[in-house]
Design a protein around this motif. Structure first.
Motif, PDB file in Angstrom:
ATOM      1  N   TRP A 100     -42.336 -73.963  27.551  1.00 56.64           N
ATOM      2  CA  TRP A 100     -41.959 -75.159  28.308  1.00 56.64           C
ATOM      3  C   TRP A 100     -42.532 -75.519  29.437  1.00 56.64           C
ATOM      4  N   GLU A 101     -43.846 -74.770  29.893  1.00 58.56           N
ATOM      5  CA  GLU A 101     -44.388 -75.281  31.035  1.00 58.56           C
ATOM      6  C   GLU A 101     -45.611 -75.910  30.646  1.00 58.56           C
ATOM      7  N   GLY A 102     -45.883 -76.381  29.263  1.00 56.82           N
ATOM      8  CA  GLY A 102     -47.137 -77.191  28.824  1.00 56.82           C
ATOM      9  C   GLY A 102     -48.493 -76.477  28.502  1.00 56.82           C
ATOM     10  N   GLY A 103     -48.324 -75.106  28.353  1.00 59.33           N
ATOM     11  CA  GLY A 103     -49.393 -74.273  27.946  1.00 59.33           C
ATOM     12  C   GLY A 103     -50.039 -74.404  26.716  1.00 59.33           C
ATOM     13  N   GLN A 104     -49.305 -74.976  25.735  1.00 57.68           N
ATOM     14  CA  GLN A 104     -49.634 -75.655  24.397  1.00 57.68           C
ATOM     15  C   GLN A 104     -48.970 -76.632  24.036  1.00 57.68           C
ATOM     16  N   ASP A 105     -49.607 -77.724  23.289  1.00 54.04           N
ATOM     17  CA  ASP A 105     -49.203 -79.093  23.128  1.00 54.04           C
ATOM     18  C   ASP A 105     -48.818 -79.216  21.615  1.00 54.04           C
ATOM     19  N   GLU A 106     -49.056 -78.373  20.823  1.00 56.81           N
ATOM     20  CA  GLU A 106     -48.820 -78.501  19.459  1.00 56.81           C
ATOM     21  C   GLU A 106     -48.811 -77.298  18.745  1.00 56.81           C
ATOM     22  N   LEU A 107     -47.874 -77.109  17.727  1.00 50.28           N
ATOM     23  CA  LEU A 107     -47.610 -76.335  16.953  1.00 50.28           C
ATOM     24  C   LEU A 107     -47.424 -76.596  15.719  1.00 50.28           C
ATOM     25  N   VAL A 108     -47.848 -75.730  14.489  1.00 52.14           N
ATOM     26  CA  VAL A 108     -47.584 -76.090  12.977  1.00 52.14           C
ATOM     27  C   VAL A 108     -46.772 -74.974  12.601  1.00 52.14           C
ATOM     28  N   LEU A 109     -45.658 -75.229  12.083  1.00 49.98           N
ATOM     29  CA  LEU A 109     -44.878 -74.306  11.167  1.00 49.98           C
ATOM     30  C   LEU A 109     -44.822 -74.603   9.894  1.00 49.98           C
ATOM     31  N   GLY A 110     -45.143 -73.537   9.205  1.00 48.81           N
ATOM     32  CA  GLY A 110     -45.040 -73.281   7.560  1.00 48.81           C
ATOM     33  C   GLY A 110     -45.346 -71.979   6.895  1.00 48.81           C
ATOM     34  N   ARG A 111     -45.542 -72.065   5.922  1.00 47.91           N
ATOM     35  CA  ARG A 111     -46.112 -71.016   4.887  1.00 47.91           C
ATOM     36  C   ARG A 111     -47.419 -70.529   5.216  1.00 47.91           C
ATOM     37  N   GLU A 112     -48.245 -71.515   5.184  1.00 48.92           N
ATOM     38  CA  GLU A 112     -49.780 -71.429   5.190  1.00 48.92           C
ATOM     39  C   GLU A 112     -50.060 -70.543   6.305  1.00 48.92           C
ATOM     40  N   ALA A 113     -50.949 -69.591   6.171  1.00 48.26           N
ATOM     41  CA  ALA A 113     -51.715 -68.618   7.164  1.00 48.26           C
ATOM     42  C   ALA A 113     -52.195 -69.240   8.342  1.00 48.26           C
ATOM     43  N   SER A 114     -52.564 -70.436   7.995  1.00 50.69           N
ATOM     44  CA  SER A 114     -53.299 -70.969   9.100  1.00 50.69           C
ATOM     45  C   SER A 114     -52.235 -71.773  10.070  1.00 50.69           C
ATOM     46  N   CYS A 115     -50.987 -71.766   9.897  1.00 52.19           N
ATOM     47  CA  CYS A 115     -49.935 -72.407  10.722  1.00 52.19           C
ATOM     48  C   CYS A 115     -49.962 -71.496  12.096  1.00 52.19           C
ATOM     49  N   ASP A 116     -49.449 -72.229  13.172  1.00 51.78           N
ATOM     50  CA  ASP A 116     -49.426 -71.270  14.346  1.00 51.78           C
ATOM     51  C   ASP A 116     -47.897 -70.541  14.135  1.00 51.78           C
ATOM     52  N   VAL A 117     -47.218 -70.994  13.534  1.00 56.83           N
ATOM     53  CA  VAL A 117     -45.923 -69.983  13.140  1.00 56.83           C
ATOM     54  C   VAL A 117     -45.749 -69.944  11.704  1.00 56.83           C
ATOM     55  N   VAL A 118     -45.937 -68.906  11.115  1.00 54.41           N
ATOM     56  CA  VAL A 118     -45.986 -68.824   9.764  1.00 54.41           C
ATOM     57  C   VAL A 118     -44.524 -68.256   9.304  1.00 54.41           C
ATOM     58  N   LEU A 119     -43.947 -68.723   8.157  1.00 52.95           N
ATOM     59  CA  LEU A 119     -42.381 -68.558   7.952  1.00 52.95           C
ATOM     60  C   LEU A 119     -42.807 -68.095   6.283  1.00 52.95           C
ATOM     61  N   SER A 120     -42.403 -66.981   5.951  1.00 56.66           N
ATOM     62  CA  SER A 120     -42.464 -66.247   4.644  1.00 56.66           C
ATOM     63  C   SER A 120     -41.411 -66.907   3.403  1.00 56.66           C
ATOM     64  N   ASP A 121     -40.361 -67.710   3.812  1.00 56.75           N
ATOM     65  CA  ASP A 121     -39.330 -68.035   2.872  1.00 56.75           C
ATOM     66  C   ASP A 121     -40.149 -69.091   2.112  1.00 56.75           C
ATOM     67  N   PRO A 122     -39.719 -68.957   0.746  1.00 66.14           N
ATOM     68  CA  PRO A 122     -40.510 -69.801  -0.176  1.00 66.14           C
ATOM     69  C   PRO A 122     -40.196 -71.399  -0.242  1.00 66.14           C
ATOM     70  N   CYS A 123     -39.035 -71.358   0.346  1.00 68.69           N
ATOM     71  CA  CYS A 123     -38.384 -72.990   0.434  1.00 68.69           C
ATOM     72  C   CYS A 123     -39.106 -73.711   1.719  1.00 68.69           C
ATOM     73  N   VAL A 124     -39.926 -72.965   2.209  1.00 68.45           N
ATOM     74  CA  VAL A 124     -40.690 -73.781   3.369  1.00 68.45           C
ATOM     75  C   VAL A 124     -41.850 -74.099   2.822  1.00 68.45           C
ATOM     76  N   SER A 125     -42.340 -75.359   3.142  1.00 70.11           N
ATOM     77  CA  SER A 125     -43.484 -75.825   2.931  1.00 70.11           C
ATOM     78  C   SER A 125     -44.817 -75.275   3.084  1.00 70.11           C
ATOM     79  N   ARG A 126     -45.903 -75.498   2.811  1.00 65.02           N
ATOM     80  CA  ARG A 126     -47.015 -75.039   3.366  1.00 65.02           C
ATOM     81  C   ARG A 126     -47.223 -75.380   4.801  1.00 65.02           C
ATOM     82  N   ARG A 127     -47.246 -76.632   5.128  1.00 65.80           N
ATOM     83  CA  ARG A 127     -47.444 -77.163   6.293  1.00 65.80           C
ATOM     84  C   ARG A 127     -46.082 -78.175   6.486  1.00 65.80           C
ATOM     85  N   HIS A 128     -45.009 -77.261   7.090  1.00 66.89           N
ATOM     86  CA  HIS A 128     -43.564 -78.076   6.994  1.00 66.89           C
ATOM     87  C   HIS A 128     -43.340 -78.952   8.059  1.00 66.89           C
TER      88      HIS A 128
END
Length: 177
Positions: A100-128
């Protein structure tokens, strides 16, 4: 507009988990190495499973009279009979620790390994979904995912987040910290 009775401070869930770990160490439930390892997991990761950190720690409760134990058992059996036999239990939400201090300004969540936050659930899109830090606030934006994004049980396309908000991506549940 949100109607909330409780205001969460960013990072408060992690602080509460850290206090639980420190108390367990003080009570002799954890070794120093285990405490250090779990604190590293707590503060070194963006995605945190609270049950994995403190779920195995049990505190002793005062001994109760035998009739109270029997009454509680009868009540528990009666409740279980009323529950659907094959109802799947919902997975416990994980904490999504945000800066919350602004050290990072963007994160991508999804199943794809290149995402910043990788979620393994199959109902999550590759880049959700994408999280954007703007003017001291995090904003979630659905990236045209198949199963949608909800914030506090309301489907959203774009929404400002606050600490304590519950988001769902497909079947994956996260709590913002």
């Amino acid at each position: 507009m949100r109607d909330t009775l409780v205001v969460f401070m960013p990072g408060s869930s992690r602080q509460q988990l850290a206090r639980a770990l420190n108390t367990a160490y003080a009570d002799g439930l954890l070794s120093q190495n285990t405490l250090a390892h779990r604190l590293d997991l707590l503060f070194g990761s963006r995605l945190i499973d609270p049950a994995g950190l403190v779920g195995d720690l049990a505190r002793r409760v005062p001994r109760r009279a035998w009739y109270e134990t029997i009454a509680d058992t009868i009540i528990a059996v009666a409740r279980s009979i009323n529950l659907r036999a094959n109802a799947p239990s919902a997975p416990r939400p994980k904490l999504l620790a945000l800066d919350w201090e602004g050290g990072q300004d963007e994160l991508v969540l999804g199943r794809e390994a290149s995402c910043d936050v990788v979620l393994s659930d199959p109902c999550v899109s590759r880049r959700h979904a994408r999280l954007l830090f703007r003017d001291g606030n995090w904003v979630i934006q659905d990236l045209r995912s198949t199963n949608g994004t909800t914030v506090n049980d309301v489907r959203v396309g774009r929404c400002q987040l606050r600490a304590g908000d519950r988001i769902r991506l497909g079947d994956e549940r996260l709590t913002i910290d």
